[in-house]
Design a protein around this motif. Structure first.
Motif, mmCIF file in Angstrom:
data_model
loop_
_atom_site.group_PDB
_atom_site.id
_atom_site.type_symbol
_atom_site.label_atom_id
_atom_site.label_comp_id
_atom_site.label_asym_id
_atom_site.label_seq_id
_atom_site.Cartn_x
_atom_site.Cartn_y
_atom_site.Cartn_z
ATOM 1 N N ARG A 1 0.819 -1.220 0.000
ATOM 2 C CA ARG A 1 0.000 0.000 0.000
ATOM 3 C C ARG A 1 0.853 1.270 0.000
ATOM 4 N N GLY A 2 2.147 1.123 -0.222
ATOM 5 C CA GLY A 2 3.007 2.289 -0.418
ATOM 6 C C GLY A 2 3.684 2.832 0.818
ATOM 7 N N ALA A 3 3.652 2.113 1.929
ATOM 8 C CA ALA A 3 4.241 2.629 3.170
ATOM 9 C C ALA A 3 5.755 2.770 3.053
ATOM 10 N N THR A 4 6.260 3.836 3.635
ATOM 11 C CA THR A 4 7.704 4.024 3.775
ATOM 12 C C THR A 4 8.144 3.866 5.222
ATOM 13 N N GLU A 5 7.180 3.748 6.138
ATOM 14 C CA GLU A 5 7.487 3.688 7.568
ATOM 15 C C GLU A 5 6.588 2.667 8.259
ATOM 16 N N ILE A 6 7.177 1.936 9.191
ATOM 17 C CA ILE A 6 6.424 1.157 10.171
ATOM 18 C C ILE A 6 6.649 1.808 11.530
ATOM 19 N N CYS A 7 5.545 2.170 12.196
ATOM 20 C CA CYS A 7 5.623 2.678 13.562
ATOM 21 C C CYS A 7 5.211 1.535 14.485
ATOM 22 N N MET A 8 6.117 1.119 15.354
ATOM 23 C CA MET A 8 5.871 -0.082 16.157
ATOM 24 C C MET A 8 6.076 0.206 17.638
ATOM 25 N N GLN A 9 5.010 0.001 18.406
ATOM 26 C CA GLN A 9 5.041 0.121 19.854
ATOM 27 C C GLN A 9 4.082 -0.915 20.419
ATOM 28 N N GLY A 10 4.250 -1.237 21.687
ATOM 29 C CA GLY A 10 3.362 -2.209 22.296
ATOM 30 C C GLY A 10 3.331 -2.084 23.801
ATOM 31 N N GLY A 11 2.515 -2.928 24.415
ATOM 32 C CA GLY A 11 2.478 -2.993 25.859
ATOM 33 C C GLY A 11 3.768 -3.545 26.432
ATOM 34 N N LEU A 12 3.925 -3.387 27.730
ATOM 35 C CA LEU A 12 5.127 -3.857 28.423
ATOM 36 C C LEU A 12 4.851 -5.269 28.937
ATOM 37 N N ASN A 13 5.146 -6.231 28.095
ATOM 38 C CA ASN A 13 4.841 -7.631 28.377
ATOM 39 C C ASN A 13 6.078 -8.316 28.968
ATOM 40 N N PRO A 14 6.076 -8.641 30.250
ATOM 41 C CA PRO A 14 7.280 -9.214 30.865
ATOM 42 C C PRO A 14 7.647 -10.587 30.324
ATOM 43 N N GLU A 15 6.744 -11.220 29.580
ATOM 44 C CA GLU A 15 7.045 -12.519 28.975
ATOM 45 C C GLU A 15 7.698 -12.384 27.607
ATOM 46 N N ALA A 16 7.818 -11.158 27.116
ATOM 47 C CA ALA A 16 8.387 -10.937 25.786
ATOM 48 C C ALA A 16 9.914 -11.011 25.862
ATOM 49 N N LYS A 17 10.417 -12.230 25.861
ATOM 50 C CA LYS A 17 11.860 -12.464 25.968
ATOM 51 C C LYS A 17 12.254 -13.608 25.032
ATOM 52 N N ILE A 18 13.493 -13.609 24.642
ATOM 53 C CA ILE A 18 14.106 -14.738 23.926
ATOM 54 C C ILE A 18 15.385 -15.092 24.667
ATOM 55 N N ASP A 19 15.509 -16.361 25.004
ATOM 56 C CA ASP A 19 16.658 -16.827 25.803
ATOM 57 C C ASP A 19 16.801 -16.024 27.094
ATOM 58 N N GLY A 20 15.641 -15.675 27.669
ATOM 59 C CA GLY A 20 15.636 -14.982 28.941
ATOM 60 C C GLY A 20 15.948 -13.506 28.882
ATOM 61 N N LYS A 21 16.065 -12.928 27.680
ATOM 62 C CA LYS A 21 16.440 -11.523 27.543
ATOM 63 C C LYS A 21 15.372 -10.751 26.768
ATOM 64 N N ALA A 22 14.928 -9.644 27.339
ATOM 65 C CA ALA A 22 13.963 -8.797 26.652
ATOM 66 C C ALA A 22 14.558 -8.185 25.394
ATOM 67 N N LEU A 23 15.805 -7.736 25.472
ATOM 68 C CA LEU A 23 16.426 -7.094 24.313
ATOM 69 C C LEU A 23 16.431 -8.031 23.107
ATOM 70 N N ASN A 24 16.655 -9.324 23.338
ATOM 71 C CA ASN A 24 16.654 -10.281 22.223
ATOM 72 C C ASN A 24 15.301 -10.308 21.517
ATOM 73 N N TYR A 25 14.229 -10.218 22.297
ATOM 74 C CA TYR A 25 12.892 -10.210 21.693
ATOM 75 C C TYR A 25 12.701 -8.959 20.838
ATOM 76 N N TYR A 26 13.077 -7.808 21.365
ATOM 77 C CA TYR A 26 12.870 -6.565 20.620
ATOM 78 C C TYR A 26 13.747 -6.511 19.374
ATOM 79 N N ILE A 27 14.943 -7.046 19.460
ATOM 80 C CA ILE A 27 15.794 -7.124 18.268
ATOM 81 C C ILE A 27 15.148 -8.026 17.226
ATOM 82 N N LYS A 28 14.538 -9.130 17.656
ATOM 83 C CA LYS A 28 13.861 -10.015 16.711
ATOM 84 C C LYS A 28 12.672 -9.309 16.056
ATOM 85 N N LEU A 29 11.957 -8.481 16.805
ATOM 86 C CA LEU A 29 10.887 -7.675 16.218
ATOM 87 C C LEU A 29 11.425 -6.822 15.068
#
Length: 378
Positions: A105-133
């Motif tokens: 649809r022609g987007a040049t930007e994705i704006c991404m934010q979300g709730g603060l979900n304490p389960e959002a981790k990879i290998d026990g690290k929140a930063l890993n999850y956000y990097i994967k996003l």
């Protein structure tokens, strides 16, 4: 306050002087329609001088990847507890699907934010999850600008992983984040924040994280949540903090700074009952939002050039009216919007480019132009 005194204030700002906090409060407290018209005309004149006549917009998509959140802000109708009716958490395939549709649809930007979900981790690290996003989007669509993760989310990651803000911001930038939304600012006054968002970061932490992003080369936006329990003095305190922050970035020659200011009037229809009862209305008061829009242009425009209303909160008619009160940008198409809509906003969740263009032409007869996130025009 006599009309002559307000006229003197407006004459000074037209000569390039900065409003003092006391003068800003004076302008916000005006009730005479003729005086308010003069404030509007001054803001519009400054907008033309500082940002030009063209109304810009960005084709973007919001992706709110989860509404599961550990915090309980008094204005928020978006958050849910895990397992609660209406709670969601997008998987990687859903994020890719939404991004693919946005590009189509022609987007040049994705704006991404979300709730603060304490389960959002990879290998026990929140930063890993956000990097994967980030990587889920950037690896397939490297051309997209990713405008992602508020100062509150950055503090959340740093707290969970016991690392510094510098480490979080650097890692997200290296993964592909292009800029940071200046949301979670609400009102930069801790007495107000104790009522609105007692679990959120305090004002100084918000300012620290934004300044750190500028030092590290990530531009940010800035916002204010207005029209609830705050006073004119507290509104001006917020604008003063933003102006000082931008002045510091300029004086210290930081590689990036604040790109825009966005006023976000409070929508209370579906907000939690205690704050809704205290505020006493469901939708923003347009005249109050427009006066604050004008004063924000006058207060910030020498340093933060781009000003944007919220069509989601004010409706398209209100947002295009704001183009006469100091705004030079109409915002983004969004494609989907959940946070404000779940609060009961009537502006809608998606705007077509043609609707923007028609509304701009009809309301203010100014030219329009597509831009990217950093205000480079196409």
């Amino acid at each position: 306050m006599a009309t002559a005194t307000v006229d003197a204030i407006l004459d000074r700002v037209c000569e390039g002087y900065d409003l003092s906090p006391a003068e800003g409060v004076t302008l916000l407290k005006q009730t005479d329609s003729n005086i308010i018209s003069g404030i509007r005309d001054t803001a519009d004149k400054l907008r033309q001088q500082q940002a030009g006549n063209t109304v810009t917009y960005v084709i973007n998509r919001n992706i709110n990847f989860t509404n599961i959140c550990e915090q309980h802000c008094s204005f928020c109708a978006f958050r849910r507890d895990e397992g609660e009716v209406g709670a969601y958490w997008l998987d990687w395939a859903q994020i890719r699907e939404k991004t693919t549709d946005a590009v189509r649809r022609g987007a040049t930007e994705i704006c991404m934010q979300g709730g603060l979900n304490p389960e959002a981790k990879i290998d026990g690290k929140a930063l890993n999850y956000y990097i994967k996003l980030v990587e889920t989007i950037k690896q397939e669509f490297p051309q997209l600008h990713l405008h992602a993760f508020s100062p509150q989310e950055i503090q959340f990651i740093a707290r969970l992983d016991n690392i510094s803000y510098i480490e979080v911001i650097t890692a997200l930038k290296n993964a592909g984040v292009g800029s940071i939304p200046g949301t979670a600012a609400e009102v930069l006054n801790d007495a107000v924040r104790k009522v609105l968002c007692p679990e959120k970061i305090d004002a100084n932490t918000w300012l620290e994280i934004i300044e750190t992003a500028h030092k590290l080369g990530l531009p940010t936006t800035s916002t204010m949540l207005s029209g609830h329990i705050e006073t004119p003095e507290q509104q001006i305190e917020h604008l003063e903090q933003l102006r000082l922050l931008q002045q510091k970035a300029i004086a210290n020659n930081y590689p990036t700074k604040i790109t825009e200011f966005i006023l976000l009037p409070f929508v209370g229809k579906e907000a939690p009952k205690p704050l809704r009862r205290r505020v006493g209305r469901d939708q923003p008061v347009l005249k109050d939002a427009l006066l604050l829009t004008a004063v924000a242009r006058i207060y910030l425009g020498n340093y933060i050039i781009n000003h944007q209303p919220s069509w989601v909160k004010l409706g398209l008619a209100g947002a295009t009216e704001a183009l006469k009160w100091g705004c030079n940008d109409i915002g983004g198409t969004l494609m989907e919007e959940h946070i404000t809509t779940m609060a009961g906003a009537i502006g809608g969740t998606c705007m077509e480019v043609e609707d923007f263009q028609k509304a701009i032409t009809t309301s203010c007869q100014r030219p329009y132009q597509q831009r990217d996130t950093l205000y480079r025009v196409f």
